[in-house]
Design a protein around this motif. Structure first.
Motif, short mmCIF file in Angstrom:
data_model
loop_
_atom_site.label_atom_id
_atom_site.label_comp_id
_atom_site.label_asym_id
_atom_site.label_seq_id
_atom_site.Cartn_x
_atom_site.Cartn_y
_atom_site.Cartn_z
N LYS A 40 72.40 52.05 29.69
CA LYS A 40 72.19 52.84 28.48
C LYS A 40 70.72 52.75 28.08
O LYS A 40 70.11 51.68 28.14
CB LYS A 40 73.08 52.29 27.36
CG LYS A 40 72.89 52.98 26.03
CD LYS A 40 73.81 52.40 24.97
CE LYS A 40 73.21 51.14 24.40
NZ LYS A 40 73.86 50.64 23.21
N ASP A 42 68.77 53.51 24.72
CA ASP A 42 68.78 53.84 23.30
C ASP A 42 67.37 53.61 22.78
O ASP A 42 66.91 52.46 22.71
CB ASP A 42 69.78 52.97 22.55
CG ASP A 42 69.89 53.32 21.08
OD1 ASP A 42 68.97 53.97 20.53
OD2 ASP A 42 70.90 52.93 20.47
N ASN A 44 66.23 53.39 20.01
CA ASN A 44 66.18 52.50 18.85
C ASN A 44 66.26 51.03 19.26
O ASN A 44 66.03 50.15 18.43
CB ASN A 44 67.32 52.83 17.88
CG ASN A 44 67.16 54.21 17.27
OD1 ASN A 44 66.07 54.61 16.88
ND2 ASN A 44 68.25 54.95 17.21
N GLU A 45 66.60 50.78 20.53
CA GLU A 45 66.76 49.40 20.99
C GLU A 45 65.69 48.96 21.98
O GLU A 45 65.39 47.78 22.08
CB GLU A 45 68.14 49.24 21.65
CG GLU A 45 69.29 49.42 20.68
CD GLU A 45 70.65 49.34 21.37
OE1 GLU A 45 70.71 49.08 22.59
OE2 GLU A 45 71.66 49.56 20.68
N GLN A 67 70.83 58.42 28.15
CA GLN A 67 70.04 58.46 26.92
C GLN A 67 70.95 58.70 25.73
O GLN A 67 71.68 59.68 25.67
CB GLN A 67 68.97 59.55 27.00
CG GLN A 67 68.09 59.57 25.76
CD GLN A 67 66.84 60.38 25.97
OE1 GLN A 67 66.13 60.19 26.93
NE2 GLN A 67 66.59 61.30 25.06
N VAL A 68 70.89 57.77 24.78
CA VAL A 68 71.68 57.86 23.56
C VAL A 68 70.85 58.59 22.52
O VAL A 68 69.96 58.03 21.90
CB VAL A 68 72.07 56.44 23.05
CG1 VAL A 68 72.85 56.54 21.76
CG2 VAL A 68 72.83 55.69 24.12
N SER A 69 71.10 59.86 22.40
CA SER A 69 70.43 60.71 21.40
C SER A 69 71.05 62.09 21.49
O SER A 69 71.87 62.36 22.37
CB SER A 69 68.92 60.79 21.66
OG SER A 69 68.66 61.47 22.87
#
Length: 158
Positions: A40, A42, A44-45, A67-69
Motif C-alpha cells: 500500500k 498512502d 499520508n503515511e 495508491q490510497v487516494s
C-alpha cells in the motif's frame, strides 16, 4: 490485497485481443515465484520514494504499489507517471521505471480495456533493463496484432 490478486488474475489470463497471450504476460510468473512486491502507498503515511527505496533494496523483481487516494482522471495518468519517473531519476533511481494503471484509463485493444478492472490506482516499479527485455520479447509474437496504430505509436512500436 485480495482485490489486487483478483485483478492480477485478469492480467495473467490469455486473451484473444493479445494474440492469445495475457494482457501482462510477466505478472503471472512473478507472482508464482514470489517476486512481486505488493504494498500500500498512502501519501499520508510515507512517500513514494520510501516505497521505491524498500523495493530497490529487496530481492523482488518488481513492485506494485496500491495508491490510497482518489483515482486520477484518465487525462492525468501519463503526467503523473512522468512525474514519478522524473522524481526517481532525480533521486538516484534512474535504473527504474514506473508504469501506472488507472481504472479511469480508456485505452482498449480490440474492445478490451484491462486497466478499467484495476481495483485501485496502481503504480508498478521495475528495472528499465527488465522492462526493455520483456518489451523486446513481445515484438516477435502476435501480442501487438490488435493494437491500433495510435496506441502502437504511444508505445514506440513501429
Amino acid at each position: 490485497k485480495d482485490k489486487v490478486m483478483k485483478y492480477i488474475g485478469i492480467l495473467r489470463t490469455p486473451r484473444k485481443e493479445y494474440g492469445g497471450m495475457p494482457a501482462c504476460p510477466f505478472v503471472g510468473p512473478e507472482i508464482d515465484k514470489g517476486k512481486l512486491m505488493i504494498d500500500k502507498f498512502d501519501p499520508n503515511e510515507s512517500t513514494l520514494l520510501d516505497k521505491v527505496k524498500a523495493y530497490d533494496e529487496s530481492d523482488y523483481d518488481s513492485a506494485l504499489f496500491v495508491q490510497v487516494s482518489e483515482p486520477l482522471s484518465k487525462f492525468d495518468t501519463v503526467g503523473y507517471q512522468d512525474f514519478i519517473n522524473k522524481t526517481m531519476k532525480e533521486n538516484g533511481y534512474e535504473h527504474l521505471k514506473c508504469i501506472c494503471f488507472n481504472p479511469n484509463d480508456t485505452k482498449e485493444v480490440a474492445g478490451f480495456n484491462p486497466r478499467k478492472d484495476a481495483p485501485y490506482f496502481l503504480i508498478n516499479i521495475a528495472s528499465k533493463k527488465v522492462l526493455a527485455k520483456a518489451h523486446k520479447s513481445l515484438l516477435g509474437t502476435k501480442y501487438f496484432q490488435n493494437f491500433e496504430k495510435e496506441y502502437l505509436k504511444f508505445l514506440n512500436i513501429d
